[in-house]
Design a protein around this motif. Structure first.
Motif, PDB file in Angstrom:
ATOM      1  N   ALA A  40      49.758 -43.776  -8.768  1.00  0.00           N
ATOM      2  CA  ALA A  40      48.766 -44.901  -9.382  1.00  0.00           C
ATOM      3  C   ALA A  40      49.042 -44.851 -10.960  1.00  0.00           C
ATOM      4  O   ALA A  40      49.262 -45.811 -11.468  1.00  0.00           O
ATOM      5  CB  ALA A  40      47.517 -44.786  -9.034  1.00  0.00           C
ATOM      6  N   ALA A  41      49.115 -43.671 -11.309  1.00  0.00           N
ATOM      7  CA  ALA A  41      49.475 -43.496 -12.832  1.00  0.00           C
ATOM      8  C   ALA A  41      50.670 -43.782 -13.250  1.00  0.00           C
ATOM      9  O   ALA A  41      51.083 -44.406 -14.242  1.00  0.00           O
ATOM     10  CB  ALA A  41      49.342 -41.846 -12.976  1.00  0.00           C
ATOM     11  N   TRP A  42      52.006 -43.608 -12.457  1.00  0.00           N
ATOM     12  CA  TRP A  42      53.158 -44.085 -12.692  1.00  0.00           C
ATOM     13  C   TRP A  42      53.255 -45.558 -12.649  1.00  0.00           C
ATOM     14  O   TRP A  42      54.032 -46.335 -13.520  1.00  0.00           O
ATOM     15  CB  TRP A  42      54.105 -43.523 -11.701  1.00  0.00           C
ATOM     16  CG  TRP A  42      55.638 -43.849 -11.875  1.00  0.00           C
ATOM     17  CD1 TRP A  42      56.388 -44.238 -11.101  1.00  0.00           C
ATOM     18  CD2 TRP A  42      56.364 -43.569 -12.983  1.00  0.00           C
ATOM     19  NE1 TRP A  42      57.837 -44.377 -11.606  1.00  0.00           N
ATOM     20  CE2 TRP A  42      57.722 -43.781 -12.575  1.00  0.00           C
ATOM     21  CE3 TRP A  42      56.353 -42.709 -14.212  1.00  0.00           C
ATOM     22  CZ2 TRP A  42      58.903 -43.417 -13.567  1.00  0.00           C
ATOM     23  CZ3 TRP A  42      57.071 -42.659 -15.213  1.00  0.00           C
ATOM     24  CH2 TRP A  42      58.471 -43.114 -14.795  1.00  0.00           C
ATOM     25  N   VAL A  43      52.564 -46.136 -11.623  1.00  0.00           N
ATOM     26  CA  VAL A  43      52.753 -47.654 -11.605  1.00  0.00           C
ATOM     27  C   VAL A  43      51.901 -48.137 -12.885  1.00  0.00           C
ATOM     28  O   VAL A  43      52.452 -49.041 -13.679  1.00  0.00           O
ATOM     29  CB  VAL A  43      51.624 -48.220 -10.457  1.00  0.00           C
ATOM     30  CG1 VAL A  43      51.821 -49.705 -10.661  1.00  0.00           C
ATOM     31  CG2 VAL A  43      52.582 -47.795  -9.175  1.00  0.00           C
ATOM     32  N   THR A  44      50.683 -47.607 -13.492  1.00  0.00           N
ATOM     33  CA  THR A  44      50.030 -47.870 -14.414  1.00  0.00           C
ATOM     34  C   THR A  44      50.943 -47.877 -15.885  1.00  0.00           C
ATOM     35  O   THR A  44      50.929 -48.798 -16.543  1.00  0.00           O
ATOM     36  CB  THR A  44      48.922 -47.145 -14.669  1.00  0.00           C
ATOM     37  OG1 THR A  44      47.888 -47.263 -13.744  1.00  0.00           O
ATOM     38  CG2 THR A  44      47.850 -47.714 -16.147  1.00  0.00           C
ATOM     39  N   GLY A  45      51.758 -46.771 -15.820  1.00  0.00           N
ATOM     40  CA  GLY A  45      52.657 -46.481 -17.163  1.00  0.00           C
ATOM     41  C   GLY A  45      53.819 -47.441 -17.048  1.00  0.00           C
ATOM     42  O   GLY A  45      54.143 -48.010 -18.060  1.00  0.00           O
ATOM     43  N   LEU A  46      54.240 -47.690 -15.859  1.00  0.00           N
ATOM     44  CA  LEU A  46      55.334 -48.780 -15.793  1.00  0.00           C
ATOM     45  C   LEU A  46      54.841 -50.241 -16.234  1.00  0.00           C
ATOM     46  O   LEU A  46      55.772 -51.010 -16.840  1.00  0.00           O
ATOM     47  CB  LEU A  46      56.177 -48.696 -14.307  1.00  0.00           C
ATOM     48  CG  LEU A  46      56.963 -47.585 -14.154  1.00  0.00           C
ATOM     49  CD1 LEU A  46      57.519 -47.767 -12.814  1.00  0.00           C
ATOM     50  CD2 LEU A  46      57.955 -47.343 -15.249  1.00  0.00           C
ATOM     51  N   LEU A  47      53.805 -50.580 -15.863  1.00  0.00           N
ATOM     52  CA  LEU A  47      53.051 -51.761 -16.170  1.00  0.00           C
ATOM     53  C   LEU A  47      53.082 -52.043 -17.637  1.00  0.00           C
ATOM     54  O   LEU A  47      52.942 -52.939 -18.374  1.00  0.00           O
ATOM     55  CB  LEU A  47      51.937 -52.173 -15.293  1.00  0.00           C
ATOM     56  CG  LEU A  47      51.965 -52.280 -13.896  1.00  0.00           C
ATOM     57  CD1 LEU A  47      50.700 -52.657 -13.291  1.00  0.00           C
ATOM     58  CD2 LEU A  47      52.753 -53.576 -13.655  1.00  0.00           C
ATOM     59  N   PHE A 105      55.751 -52.731  -4.065  1.00  0.00           N
ATOM     60  CA  PHE A 105      57.057 -52.484  -4.028  1.00  0.00           C
ATOM     61  C   PHE A 105      57.361 -50.913  -4.602  1.00  0.00           C
ATOM     62  O   PHE A 105      58.234 -50.179  -3.873  1.00  0.00           O
ATOM     63  CB  PHE A 105      57.923 -53.567  -4.755  1.00  0.00           C
ATOM     64  CG  PHE A 105      59.236 -53.307  -4.611  1.00  0.00           C
ATOM     65  CD1 PHE A 105      60.212 -53.706  -3.789  1.00  0.00           C
ATOM     66  CD2 PHE A 105      59.829 -52.422  -5.910  1.00  0.00           C
ATOM     67  CE1 PHE A 105      61.583 -53.587  -3.907  1.00  0.00           C
ATOM     68  CE2 PHE A 105      61.420 -52.193  -5.992  1.00  0.00           C
ATOM     69  CZ  PHE A 105      62.046 -52.810  -5.024  1.00  0.00           C
ATOM     70  N   MET A 106      56.690 -50.683  -5.809  1.00  0.00           N
ATOM     71  CA  MET A 106      56.864 -49.160  -6.436  1.00  0.00           C
ATOM     72  C   MET A 106      56.276 -48.367  -5.581  1.00  0.00           C
ATOM     73  O   MET A 106      57.243 -47.278  -5.480  1.00  0.00           O
ATOM     74  CB  MET A 106      56.197 -49.368  -7.702  1.00  0.00           C
ATOM     75  CG  MET A 106      56.479 -50.302  -8.913  1.00  0.00           C
ATOM     76  SD  MET A 106      55.443 -50.089 -10.283  1.00  0.00           S
ATOM     77  CE  MET A 106      56.583 -51.223 -11.219  1.00  0.00           C
ATOM     78  N   GLU A 107      55.122 -48.417  -4.839  1.00  0.00           N
ATOM     79  CA  GLU A 107      54.574 -47.554  -4.044  1.00  0.00           C
ATOM     80  C   GLU A 107      55.714 -47.249  -2.745  1.00  0.00           C
ATOM     81  O   GLU A 107      55.717 -46.029  -2.353  1.00  0.00           O
ATOM     82  CB  GLU A 107      53.202 -47.593  -3.749  1.00  0.00           C
ATOM     83  CG  GLU A 107      52.344 -47.864  -4.644  1.00  0.00           C
ATOM     84  CD  GLU A 107      51.043 -48.370  -4.538  1.00  0.00           C
ATOM     85  OE1 GLU A 107      50.028 -47.861  -5.144  1.00  0.00           O
ATOM     86  OE2 GLU A 107      50.800 -49.070  -3.462  1.00  0.00           O
TER      87      GLU A 107
END
Length: 394
Positions: free
Chosen positions: A248-255, A239-241
């Motif tokens: 990938a870095a932004w997704v990791t940060g948000l998780l 969904f984020m992508e």
């Protein structure tokens, strides 16, 4: 004079025990989730597909849910400190076997057994922590223990992946085996003897929801919000992508932000749940609904996505603490047995939520999975509103 000096020491001992139980949860949750970050090297090392390697997580979750009511009932006469030490020993052995396993079937067998241990911990761990402290501090103790899940999500999983990048996946599991033994030692040293309380035979465990209408409502409410949460959360990365073009870095940060938010939600609810448990849960469940709607409305921008994830994490952390206290209020004399049923329902709801969310995602895109989450969390909220007014306080 003696009483004054002894009481602070006993309080310190109690909270050291709570910390040891929190560390136990950290070990259990990281062991459950660590293969997610190690699937590629594990599949290559054991010559299986990545999809098949994912069974390390699936089988663990199934055994953690399905077997727990039976195991808790069968160990109902066992001292809870001894039982927790045994569960950690099984966890250490399971990680060790995984680390040295020559083939994938043995890995799956080790994961199956450790999954059973994980499920029993969920049924007894929080209850043990709440017994260590004065009654008025019980919710705070539960919040501290549940923070172990958030810490595992924020620190444990990335740490496991980092260790693998420096060594290999077998060394990672070997280190986690040693960590399990260290926590076992902490449990033995920090926890007092805790004779079993409120455990009942298997036949009575499954009769509880039939006889106890309040428990039935709580279990239904928990199942609904867990279905909704995991139906959406399972597909949060795509969904984020797709919606926000997140890297990938932004997704990791948000998780990571989500995990921190969960810890914050635990502690905030720990202060409010004793004042009004039902209102705290209603606010948390409203936050779940609002966060998913925010994802749909403003999740296309980085800032909007971040706001939605923060609200989601805090709300989910608060709801998780509330459900423990709701179970205690509904079945105070059979809390462990009720928690074993709740653990089974919770894990089955995770699996079903991911499955149903996947069907909606396949048919309507990732927004379909989020709308599924909205529908189920709204249903949980309506069930909470409709429940009897005596669920308002513990």
């Amino acid at each position: 004079m003696s009483t004054t000096s002894t009481e602070p020491r006993s309080q310190v001992r109690a909270w050291l025990g709570v910390a040891a139980i929190t560390a136990s949860l950290f070990v259990f949750v990281t062991t459950e989730l660590m293969p997610v970050g190690l699937l590629t090297p594990v599949s290559a090392g054991l010559s299986v597909s990545v999809g098949l390697a994912g069974m390390m997580v699936t089988l663990y979750g199934i055994s953690a849910g399905v077997g727990v009511p039976f195991l808790v009932a069968w160990t109902r006469t066992v001292n809870r400190r001894a039982l927790l030490a045994t569960l950690l020993a099984i966890m250490a052995l399971g990680n060790l076997v995984t680390a040295v396993s020559p083939n994938f079937p043995i890995v799956l067998a080790a994961r199956l057994v450790t999954g059973f241990a994980h499920g029993v911990f969920w049924a007894i761990g929080v209850a043990m922590a709440m017994r260590l402290v004065p009654e008025e501090k019980a919710s705070k103790a539960a919040a501290v223990v549940l923070s172990g899940m958030s810490i595992a999500t924020v620190v444990g999983m990335p740490l496991g992946t980092f260790i693998e990048s420096l060594t290999d996946w077998r060394t990672t599991f070997l280190i986690w085996s040693g960590l399990s033994l260290a926590v076992l030692l902490a449990v033995v040293l920090a926890l007092p003897s805790l004779p079993s309380q409120s455990a009942i035979p298997v036949r009575e465990v499954f009769a509880l929801p039939v006889r106890n209408g309040r428990l039935r409502v709580v279990m239904t409410t928990v199942a609904l919000y867990v279905l909704g949460h995991f139906g959406a959360y399972t597909f949060i990365r795509p969904f984020m992508e797709q919606r926000a073009g997140a890297s990938a870095a932004w997704v990791t940060g948000l998780l990571i932000v989500f995990g921190v938010g969960g810890a914050v939600g635990n502690f905030v609810a720990g202060h409010t749940v004793n004042r009004n448990m039902r209102a705290t849960f209603v606010v948390a469940c409203t936050g779940l609904v609002a966060s998913l709607l925010l994802l749909l409305l403003i999740g296309g921008s980085p800032v909007g996505l971040a706001v939605a994830v923060v609200v989601w994490g805090v709300s989910f952390g608060a709801a998780n603490l509330c459900q423990v206290n709701m179970m205690l209020a509904a079945a105070p004399d059979t809390f462990e047995a009720a928690m074993s049923l709740n653990t089974m329902g919770y894990n089955i709801s995770i699996a079903l939520g991911a499955l149903l969310g996947g069907l909606f995602a396949g048919g309507f895109g990732t927004t379909g999975a989020v709308w599924f989450g909205v529908a189920l969390t709204v249903a949980a909220l309506l069930t909470a509103f409709a429940s009897h007014r005596d669920t308002a306080r513990a």
